[in-house]
Design an enzyme around this catalytic site. Sequence first.
Site, PDB file in Angstrom:
ATOM      1  N   HIS A 191      -9.426  -3.255   5.593  1.00 24.84           N
ATOM      2  CA  HIS A 191      -9.179  -2.405   4.157  1.00 24.84           C
ATOM      3  C   HIS A 191      -8.801  -3.336   3.211  1.00 24.84           C
ATOM      4  O   HIS A 191      -7.923  -4.128   3.509  1.00 24.84           O
ATOM      5  CB  HIS A 191      -8.348  -1.121   4.746  1.00 24.84           C
ATOM      6  CG  HIS A 191      -8.133  -0.233   3.375  1.00 24.84           C
ATOM      7  ND1 HIS A 191      -7.374  -0.594   2.336  1.00 24.84           N
ATOM      8  CD2 HIS A 191      -8.924   0.905   3.096  1.00 24.84           C
ATOM      9  CE1 HIS A 191      -7.546   0.359   1.693  1.00 24.84           C
ATOM     10  NE2 HIS A 191      -8.505   1.362   1.826  1.00 24.84           N
ATOM     11  N   VAL A 193      -6.732  -3.361   1.012  1.00 24.85           N
ATOM     12  CA  VAL A 193      -5.018  -3.462   0.966  1.00 24.85           C
ATOM     13  C   VAL A 193      -4.307  -4.401   2.261  1.00 24.85           C
ATOM     14  O   VAL A 193      -3.259  -4.826   1.987  1.00 24.85           O
ATOM     15  CB  VAL A 193      -3.994  -2.410   0.795  1.00 24.85           C
ATOM     16  CG1 VAL A 193      -4.426  -1.522  -0.413  1.00 24.85           C
ATOM     17  CG2 VAL A 193      -4.095  -1.480   2.202  1.00 24.85           C
ATOM     18  N   LYS A 194      -5.090  -4.804   3.396  1.00 26.50           N
ATOM     19  CA  LYS A 194      -4.789  -5.201   4.262  1.00 26.50           C
ATOM     20  C   LYS A 194      -4.705  -6.923   4.042  1.00 26.50           C
ATOM     21  O   LYS A 194      -5.104  -7.177   3.030  1.00 26.50           O
ATOM     22  CB  LYS A 194      -5.445  -4.824   5.296  1.00 26.50           C
ATOM     23  CG  LYS A 194      -5.367  -3.397   5.763  1.00 26.50           C
ATOM     24  CD  LYS A 194      -3.917  -2.919   6.279  1.00 26.50           C
ATOM     25  CE  LYS A 194      -3.681  -1.278   6.174  1.00 26.50           C
ATOM     26  NZ  LYS A 194      -4.425  -0.545   6.926  1.00 26.50           N
ATOM     27  N   HIS A 195      -4.607  -7.403   4.898  1.00 28.47           N
ATOM     28  CA  HIS A 195      -4.345  -9.048   4.724  1.00 28.47           C
ATOM     29  C   HIS A 195      -5.528  -9.871   4.157  1.00 28.47           C
ATOM     30  O   HIS A 195      -5.746 -10.562   3.152  1.00 28.47           O
ATOM     31  CB  HIS A 195      -3.661  -9.981   5.703  1.00 28.47           C
ATOM     32  CG  HIS A 195      -2.319  -9.449   6.049  1.00 28.47           C
ATOM     33  ND1 HIS A 195      -1.926  -8.246   6.574  1.00 28.47           N
ATOM     34  CD2 HIS A 195      -1.192 -10.170   5.967  1.00 28.47           C
ATOM     35  CE1 HIS A 195      -0.634  -8.054   6.835  1.00 28.47           C
ATOM     36  NE2 HIS A 195      -0.259  -9.075   6.499  1.00 28.47           N
TER      37      HIS A 195
END
Length: 395
Positions: A191, A193-195
């Site tokens: 997603h 917002v993930k790394h």
Amino acid sequence: MELALYGGQPVRQDFLSYGQQWITEEDVQAVVETLQSPYLTQGPKIDQFEQAIAEYAGTKYAVAFINGTAALHGACYAAGIDDGDEVITTPMTFAASANCVLYMGGKPVFADIDKQTYNIDPINIEKLITSKTKAIIAVDYTGQPADLDGIKALCKKHHLVFIEDGAHSIGASYKGEKVGSQADMTMFSFHPVKHITTGEGGIIVTNSEEYAKKLRLFRSHGITKDTLKGDEGPWSYEMVDLGMNYRMTDIQASLGCSQLKRLDSFVKRRREIANQYTVAFHNIPNVVVPFQEAAGESSWHLYMLRLRLDSLSVDRKTIFEALRAENIGVHVHYIPVHTLAYYRNLGYKKGICPNAELYYEEAITLPLFPKMTEEDVQSVIKAVQKVIGYFSKER
Ligand SMILES: *Cc1c(COP(=O)(O)O)cnc(C)c1O
């Protein structure tokens, strides 16, 4: 300085979100190339992405999914979770970590967190193990690995499947090795917002050929071409179980391959920013900075500030609103899963996980993402000092 909440000048003029992707021209080109290729889905990019992630995590197999939630659903299928089976997980997570158990007809059981790391505590897990327990889903909350060895030992002793929700922890290390090879199956989410991101996306890494096969079957309708029975001819395929269509597209995978090249630099930058926060805040008596266990090296998905509410003249909501008014995009991760309406309606009661419930009342998420500039970082530090200083009882 007057707080922006009360009409003063905000610390910054534009709003800083808590998390954000970082897409370069190279990423765009990678996606365009796939769009111009013969395969938009079920093409070569998926294999390439899966191999690259498996190599990165140090596992034999990786199976990509349309999103992390679907990947967790797949892991519960592969683990054989069935009607009435119990799966122990943490309440301090996104709802998906527990929902995947419900999808299979199982029952999530919530074990309370450790007071310092906020990760699920093996001591609390063991108290909840019954003859119906089939698996443990641990979450590497904020990017700090859970007590993976402790949980592994429990799984071995009680014959349970160990599923790790690593949505926050790709790039983190545990006892010197990258997160991914410790549990039976580990999920990473892509997603935005993930790394690293694929728009939406998820993956399971595993060393088990059996799990990898089951994951692939489940991802694609439960249909296989390795037909042992019902061989109809050269066109033959067989549906051997009820699966889903949870396939990632090659468009997503090509973005993932391109992003993965920068994962280490992203994690490095996240660690730098987290360190700056800790240096700035560890001497403020009104807050607690994140405790880091020596066994793990966090990938810092989230930076959580814990408020010492008895030393402040207002509650968490006012501090939150004051920081938002300063244009700092603070958040709260997470409302304990068992206290959400759907779970309440299933009969879960407040009070079953006191550490998680208390922590939730005091937690604030600060912005943290690799694309943050030095000025962004300084504005967060300044705003926290301004707001906490203003509401400190010692003032
Ligand atoms: C993001 C996240 C998920 C779900 O991943 P998606 O790719 O958004 O479906 C699951 N667990 C945790 C802890 C997450 O942060």
